[in-house]
Every structure is written in C-alpha cells, then in structure tokens.
Design a protein around this motif. Sequence first.
Motif, PDB file in Angstrom:
ATOM      1  N   ASN A   1     -10.169   7.827   0.184  1.00 54.86           N
ATOM      2  CA  ASN A   1     -10.707   9.142  -0.153  1.00 54.86           C
ATOM      3  C   ASN A   1      -9.685  10.258  -0.125  1.00 54.86           C
ATOM      4  O   ASN A   1      -9.770  11.217  -0.838  1.00 54.86           O
ATOM      5  CB  ASN A   1     -11.853   9.517   0.798  1.00 54.86           C
ATOM      6  CG  ASN A   1     -13.022   8.586   0.590  1.00 54.86           C
ATOM      7  OD1 ASN A   1     -13.288   8.193  -0.529  1.00 54.86           O
ATOM      8  ND2 ASN A   1     -13.685   8.209   1.668  1.00 54.86           N
ATOM      9  N   ASN A   2      -8.703  10.111   0.761  1.00 53.39           N
ATOM     10  CA  ASN A   2      -7.763  11.220   0.927  1.00 53.39           C
ATOM     11  C   ASN A   2      -6.783  11.238  -0.230  1.00 53.39           C
ATOM     12  O   ASN A   2      -6.515  10.235  -0.856  1.00 53.39           O
ATOM     13  CB  ASN A   2      -6.981  11.045   2.230  1.00 53.39           C
ATOM     14  CG  ASN A   2      -7.922  10.822   3.376  1.00 53.39           C
ATOM     15  OD1 ASN A   2      -9.053  11.268   3.343  1.00 53.39           O
ATOM     16  ND2 ASN A   2      -7.479  10.071   4.371  1.00 53.39           N
ATOM     17  N   SER A   3      -6.224  12.386  -0.465  1.00 56.44           N
ATOM     18  CA  SER A   3      -5.255  12.427  -1.558  1.00 56.44           C
ATOM     19  C   SER A   3      -3.839  12.383  -0.974  1.00 56.44           C
ATOM     20  O   SER A   3      -3.606  12.709   0.165  1.00 56.44           O
ATOM     21  CB  SER A   3      -5.450  13.687  -2.375  1.00 56.44           C
ATOM     22  OG  SER A   3      -5.261  14.786  -1.559  1.00 56.44           O
ATOM     23  N   SER A   4      -2.906  11.972  -1.822  1.00 56.24           N
ATOM     24  CA  SER A   4      -1.536  11.855  -1.335  1.00 56.24           C
ATOM     25  C   SER A   4      -0.915  13.235  -1.249  1.00 56.24           C
ATOM     26  O   SER A   4      -1.388  14.191  -1.844  1.00 56.24           O
ATOM     27  CB  SER A   4      -0.732  10.957  -2.257  1.00 56.24           C
ATOM     28  OG  SER A   4      -0.433  11.678  -3.429  1.00 56.24           O
ATOM     29  N   THR A   5       0.163  13.319  -0.528  1.00 57.41           N
ATOM     30  CA  THR A   5       0.708  14.635  -0.242  1.00 57.41           C
ATOM     31  C   THR A   5       1.895  14.984  -1.119  1.00 57.41           C
ATOM     32  O   THR A   5       2.597  15.921  -0.853  1.00 57.41           O
ATOM     33  CB  THR A   5       1.141  14.694   1.227  1.00 57.41           C
ATOM     34  OG1 THR A   5       1.949  13.540   1.460  1.00 57.41           O
ATOM     35  CG2 THR A   5      -0.035  14.717   2.150  1.00 57.41           C
ATOM     36  N   GLY A   6       2.171  14.190  -2.149  1.00 63.46           N
ATOM     37  CA  GLY A   6       3.234  14.562  -3.055  1.00 63.46           C
ATOM     38  C   GLY A   6       4.506  13.799  -2.807  1.00 63.46           C
ATOM     39  O   GLY A   6       4.509  12.764  -2.159  1.00 63.46           O
ATOM     40  N   SER A   7       5.613  14.315  -3.346  1.00 59.65           N
ATOM     41  CA  SER A   7       6.854  13.546  -3.329  1.00 59.65           C
ATOM     42  C   SER A   7       7.435  13.445  -1.927  1.00 59.65           C
ATOM     43  O   SER A   7       7.162  14.224  -1.055  1.00 59.65           O
ATOM     44  CB  SER A   7       7.846  14.202  -4.262  1.00 59.65           C
ATOM     45  OG  SER A   7       8.086  15.502  -3.798  1.00 59.65           O
TER      46      SER A   7
ATOM     47  N   THR B   1      -4.388   6.622  -0.402  1.00 57.27           N
ATOM     48  CA  THR B   1      -3.974   6.437   0.983  1.00 57.27           C
ATOM     49  C   THR B   1      -4.696   5.220   1.539  1.00 57.27           C
ATOM     50  O   THR B   1      -5.778   4.883   1.045  1.00 57.27           O
ATOM     51  CB  THR B   1      -4.349   7.645   1.860  1.00 57.27           C
ATOM     52  OG1 THR B   1      -5.730   7.885   1.677  1.00 57.27           O
ATOM     53  CG2 THR B   1      -3.522   8.861   1.541  1.00 57.27           C
ATOM     54  N   PRO B   2      -4.217   4.570   2.594  1.00 59.81           N
ATOM     55  CA  PRO B   2      -2.906   4.839   3.184  1.00 59.81           C
ATOM     56  C   PRO B   2      -1.813   4.240   2.304  1.00 59.81           C
ATOM     57  O   PRO B   2      -2.043   3.271   1.593  1.00 59.81           O
ATOM     58  CB  PRO B   2      -2.990   4.102   4.516  1.00 59.81           C
ATOM     59  CG  PRO B   2      -3.944   2.977   4.261  1.00 59.81           C
ATOM     60  CD  PRO B   2      -4.940   3.475   3.258  1.00 59.81           C
ATOM     61  N   VAL B   3      -0.656   4.860   2.393  1.00 61.20           N
ATOM     62  CA  VAL B   3       0.471   4.363   1.613  1.00 61.20           C
ATOM     63  C   VAL B   3       0.941   3.053   2.234  1.00 61.20           C
ATOM     64  O   VAL B   3       1.224   2.995   3.425  1.00 61.20           O
ATOM     65  CB  VAL B   3       1.614   5.401   1.605  1.00 61.20           C
ATOM     66  CG1 VAL B   3       2.810   4.856   0.845  1.00 61.20           C
ATOM     67  CG2 VAL B   3       1.121   6.681   0.976  1.00 61.20           C
ATOM     68  N   PRO B   4       1.006   1.982   1.454  1.00 63.34           N
ATOM     69  CA  PRO B   4       1.437   0.699   2.010  1.00 63.34           C
ATOM     70  C   PRO B   4       2.946   0.694   2.254  1.00 63.34           C
ATOM     71  O   PRO B   4       3.649   1.563   1.769  1.00 63.34           O
ATOM     72  CB  PRO B   4       1.088  -0.282   0.889  1.00 63.34           C
ATOM     73  CG  PRO B   4       1.143   0.540  -0.358  1.00 63.34           C
ATOM     74  CD  PRO B   4       0.748   1.932   0.014  1.00 63.34           C
ATOM     75  N   THR B   5       3.413  -0.295   2.994  1.00 58.78           N
ATOM     76  CA  THR B   5       4.869  -0.452   3.135  1.00 58.78           C
ATOM     77  C   THR B   5       5.323  -1.499   2.127  1.00 58.78           C
ATOM     78  O   THR B   5       4.504  -2.232   1.570  1.00 58.78           O
ATOM     79  CB  THR B   5       5.239  -0.944   4.540  1.00 58.78           C
ATOM     80  OG1 THR B   5       4.654  -2.250   4.707  1.00 58.78           O
ATOM     81  CG2 THR B   5       4.743  -0.009   5.623  1.00 58.78           C
ATOM     82  N   VAL B   6       6.631  -1.574   1.924  1.00 61.02           N
ATOM     83  CA  VAL B   6       7.171  -2.571   1.001  1.00 61.02           C
ATOM     84  C   VAL B   6       6.807  -3.978   1.474  1.00 61.02           C
ATOM     85  O   VAL B   6       6.352  -4.814   0.687  1.00 61.02           O
ATOM     86  CB  VAL B   6       8.705  -2.436   0.896  1.00 61.02           C
ATOM     87  CG1 VAL B   6       9.300  -3.592   0.106  1.00 61.02           C
ATOM     88  CG2 VAL B   6       9.048  -1.140   0.225  1.00 61.02           C
ATOM     89  N   GLY B   7       6.970  -4.215   2.793  1.00 59.24           N
ATOM     90  CA  GLY B   7       6.682  -5.538   3.339  1.00 59.24           C
ATOM     91  C   GLY B   7       5.230  -5.937   3.101  1.00 59.24           C
ATOM     92  O   GLY B   7       4.936  -7.065   2.717  1.00 59.24           O
ATOM     93  N   GLU B   8       4.345  -4.975   3.321  1.00 58.78           N
ATOM     94  CA  GLU B   8       2.915  -5.225   3.122  1.00 58.78           C
ATOM     95  C   GLU B   8       2.637  -5.632   1.674  1.00 58.78           C
ATOM     96  O   GLU B   8       1.900  -6.572   1.399  1.00 58.78           O
ATOM     97  CB  GLU B   8       2.179  -3.913   3.366  1.00 58.78           C
ATOM     98  CG  GLU B   8       1.083  -3.950   4.403  1.00 58.78           C
ATOM     99  CD  GLU B   8       0.613  -2.522   4.606  1.00 58.78           C
ATOM    100  OE1 GLU B   8       1.241  -1.839   5.441  1.00 58.78           O
ATOM    101  OE2 GLU B   8      -0.333  -2.091   3.917  1.00 58.78           O
TER     102      GLU B   8
ATOM    103  N   GLU C   1       6.844   7.832  -2.171  1.00 57.02           N
ATOM    104  CA  GLU C   1       5.419   7.624  -1.849  1.00 57.02           C
ATOM    105  C   GLU C   1       4.634   7.226  -3.099  1.00 57.02           C
ATOM    106  O   GLU C   1       3.792   6.327  -3.069  1.00 57.02           O
ATOM    107  CB  GLU C   1       4.858   8.914  -1.262  1.00 57.02           C
ATOM    108  CG  GLU C   1       3.510   8.726  -0.634  1.00 57.02           C
ATOM    109  CD  GLU C   1       3.060  10.006   0.064  1.00 57.02           C
ATOM    110  OE1 GLU C   1       1.915  10.405  -0.163  1.00 57.02           O
ATOM    111  OE2 GLU C   1       3.868  10.602   0.796  1.00 57.02           O
ATOM    112  N   HIS C   2       4.970   7.875  -4.217  1.00 57.39           N
ATOM    113  CA  HIS C   2       4.321   7.522  -5.479  1.00 57.39           C
ATOM    114  C   HIS C   2       4.678   6.106  -5.891  1.00 57.39           C
ATOM    115  O   HIS C   2       3.842   5.362  -6.407  1.00 57.39           O
ATOM    116  CB  HIS C   2       4.757   8.482  -6.589  1.00 57.39           C
ATOM    117  CG  HIS C   2       4.157   9.842  -6.459  1.00 57.39           C
ATOM    118  ND1 HIS C   2       4.428  10.857  -7.334  1.00 57.39           N
ATOM    119  CD2 HIS C   2       3.299  10.352  -5.549  1.00 57.39           C
ATOM    120  CE1 HIS C   2       3.750  11.939  -6.991  1.00 57.39           C
ATOM    121  NE2 HIS C   2       3.065  11.662  -5.895  1.00 57.39           N
ATOM    122  N   LEU C   3       5.927   5.729  -5.652  1.00 59.05           N
ATOM    123  CA  LEU C   3       6.374   4.393  -6.053  1.00 59.05           C
ATOM    124  C   LEU C   3       5.524   3.310  -5.384  1.00 59.05           C
ATOM    125  O   LEU C   3       5.071   2.368  -6.033  1.00 59.05           O
ATOM    126  CB  LEU C   3       7.862   4.210  -5.706  1.00 59.05           C
ATOM    127  CG  LEU C   3       8.439   2.810  -5.944  1.00 59.05           C
ATOM    128  CD1 LEU C   3       8.284   2.398  -7.412  1.00 59.05           C
ATOM    129  CD2 LEU C   3       9.909   2.746  -5.554  1.00 59.05           C
TER     130      LEU C   3
END
Length: 396
Positions: free
Chosen positions: A96-102, A147-154, A190-192
């Motif tokens: 639901n939450n929006s991302s916070t940008g670059s 959100t939540p922003v995943p990690t590369v490993g995940e 974060e966008h990536l």
Amino acid sequence: MPPWWHVTPYKGLFLLVLIFVGLEYFFNTFSDTGSSLFFNTTKLPIHATKPLPLHLKPPLLLKVNNKTSNFSSTNSTTNFRRNSSALVTDPPSSGNNSSTGSSTFPADLISTVDSDYTSKASNATALPPCPDDVSMNLYGRIPIVRTPVPTVGELERRFPWLLPGGSWRPPNCKPPKRVAIIVPFRCRGEHLLLFLQHMHPFLKRQMLDYTLFIVEQDGDGPFNRAMLMNIGYKEALNGSNYDCFIFHDIDLLPEDDRNLYTCPDQPRHMSVAVDIFKYKLPYSQIFGGVSAITREHFKLLNGFSNSFWGWGGEDDDMSNRIRYHQLHISRYPITIARYTMLTHKKDKPSPNRYDVLKQGQKRFDKDGLNNLKYKLVQKKRNLLYTWVLVSIKPPS
Ligand code: UDP
Ligand code: MN
C-alpha cells in the motif's frame, strides 16, 4: 403485433426487458472496462470476460519430443493463482505504501554471478516453436508493489529460473524473436529493485526469450537517456543477436500483462496510459517512457539522437525520425497499455531542448548510432540483469 400486445401490463414488461437488454449491450460494448451494468463481472482472469482487442486465440497444443503438452491452465481462478503451469510464477501481493523516490545504488546491487551461461541455457535450436498465443499464462491486470523494497539476494532467491545476465527463455519451445530490454539508469537503486521484482515474472509469463540490460551512466555529468539507449542497443548486439528492442524507463511498471513486450511491424509506443497523466495519452506523437522497435527499424532510424543532454526532447526527436522514415507509431489500447510511475523528483527540463529538436531533421543521418562515442567502463552478467556501465561526455 402479437395478440398479447394490447394487454397493457405485458406491453410494459416487454418494453422494460428491451431497455434492460439495450443498456447491458451498451455498457458491454462501449464502457472502458467492458464490464456489465447489472451483473457483477470481474476483469480477472482475462478469459472470464469478453474477448480482448488483441489477437488472443484459444490455447495451442504443442508437440514437445513427440509428446503433446498443453500450455493451457485453469481459467476459473480469480485470485491470481494458477496451479497447473510450471511456466507461471505467482505475482507478489500488493503493497500500500508508496516508494520514496530515488536513492543511491545499493551496495550489494553490483554483486555478480559467475556461473556458466551456456550450462543452464537449453539448446534452443532443437525446440518446436512456441505458440503465438500466450494468453493462457497471463493474468490481465496485476498489482504494483512499491514496498517493501526487496534486496538483491532476496530477488535472486525468488527467481532461481533466471539465466545469468537477467535472461530467460521458455525451456520447452522456441519463441519467434529474441527481445532485449534496455533501461537507461543512474542513481535510481530503489526503483531498480522494484523494477526487477515486477518485470522478471511479467516477461516470463509472456513466454519471451529476453535479456534485461541496465545501462548506467558513470559520473555526475548531464544525463543522456537517448545515448544510453543507443549504447544498450550496440552492447546487446555485441556477441548476441536480438530482433526486438524495448527501451524502458526504470520507473514505469506495466499494470497489465496483456501488454506484450514484442515488436510489431511498426514502432510501438508502449506507455500509453500512465497513472500520473490520469491514464490519458498526453499528446498524439508522444514516444517517451517505454517503446518497442525492431532491430531493422532502429538501424534504419539511426537510433536515437545523441545530442539531448539533460531532461527532455530525445523522445520527440525519435517520434520525428519515425515519421521522417514513413513509419508510424502503433499503440495498444489504453485499457491495456497502462503503467504506474514510481515516485521521483522531477528533473529540471533542459533549456535548449526545443532548439536541438528544431534542428533535428538536419542531423537524422549523422547523429545517432553512426556517431555514437562512449567508453565501456564495466560489463557484467549479474543474475538479475546485464550491467553496462559507461562513460559519456557532452561535446566541449
Ligand atoms: N534516469 C535515471 N536517472 C536519472 C534520470 C533519468 O536513471 O537521474 C532514467 C530512468 O530510467 C528514468 C528515465 O531516465 O525513468 C527518464 O527520466 P525521468 O524519470 O526523470 O523522466 P520523467 O519521468 O520526468 O519523464
Ligand atoms: Mn519518470
């Protein structure tokens, strides 16, 4: 007139039914969603509603190693789940939450995978052609997760089916074309991650033979989106063969997987309906955001102009190139070519973009692929994408 026509209650009833049928037909045919006025029809799955304007045909039977395998799966589901096809990955649930940008490039984003590319890749030449129709794999509208922003490993764990370099191809059949997705990039870590999370399952469901290229501009000089896309085209074709190029902003996430990432006969503008533009096309010649061009056409057009430094102009110049070469921009309907733009600070438009654009036509044949200069700083096959880091300089 039938004999009961003169009985007033029957006449009234007949007229009511007529109005009901008329209204229902009108809404089904002309409403944006193709929905019913009176019945509770849901848009998903796509097979449950009226036929799409796309050329979606019934599931095909494929011959694989003399056995017939059916690519169809159940279509009676409404919760994004399919249980019978190994080709399909469940989409993530919506946040639901929006991302916070670059943000800055996450530290672990540059970790690479050193596996042998050929060992995991199947021998594509021996496979039967894939079906033209992939609709049985698709969901239609899909949620956008911010959100939540995943990690590369995940993400690497989530997509064990990826081939190094951010590639995939169907294991049991050969798609007609090879697709390169080219993403211009700088400082949008974060966008990536959100982009990778969204796009890999999306592209896989479309049964594409694809590779994702992230073309990053080194340093902090003025950004040149068009030049990065030209570089992506060149670097993708360096040692590999692709038929179709999708040029893709990192912050645009497709909302409907019927928006096929393929190249039609004419250049296709893909990001027709973007949320921040209220899902309306801002102007008819627009070609920014996401676009698809065949290798042959991109060569004919001499790629994008390299002369647009900073924000704006390069996409309109490409639109002019397309018209100049007597091609035209094709588009999917706005009900399908829908995108969400992830939140970011708006860049200051480049003040000289109109002047450069006005002079564009004079340079179509000498400004583009044929005068492209860059220094390749790094090229690596990560599991999630092929990373191309380049250094480019504005003319002094
Ligand atoms: N971009 C980037 N870093 C930047 C500026 C742009 O990675 O500092 C890339 C990114 O892919 C982005 C695209 O270029 O989606 C278009 O830029 P932007 O999103 O600023 O354009 P707008 O949404 O304002 O048209
Ligand atoms: Mn943007």
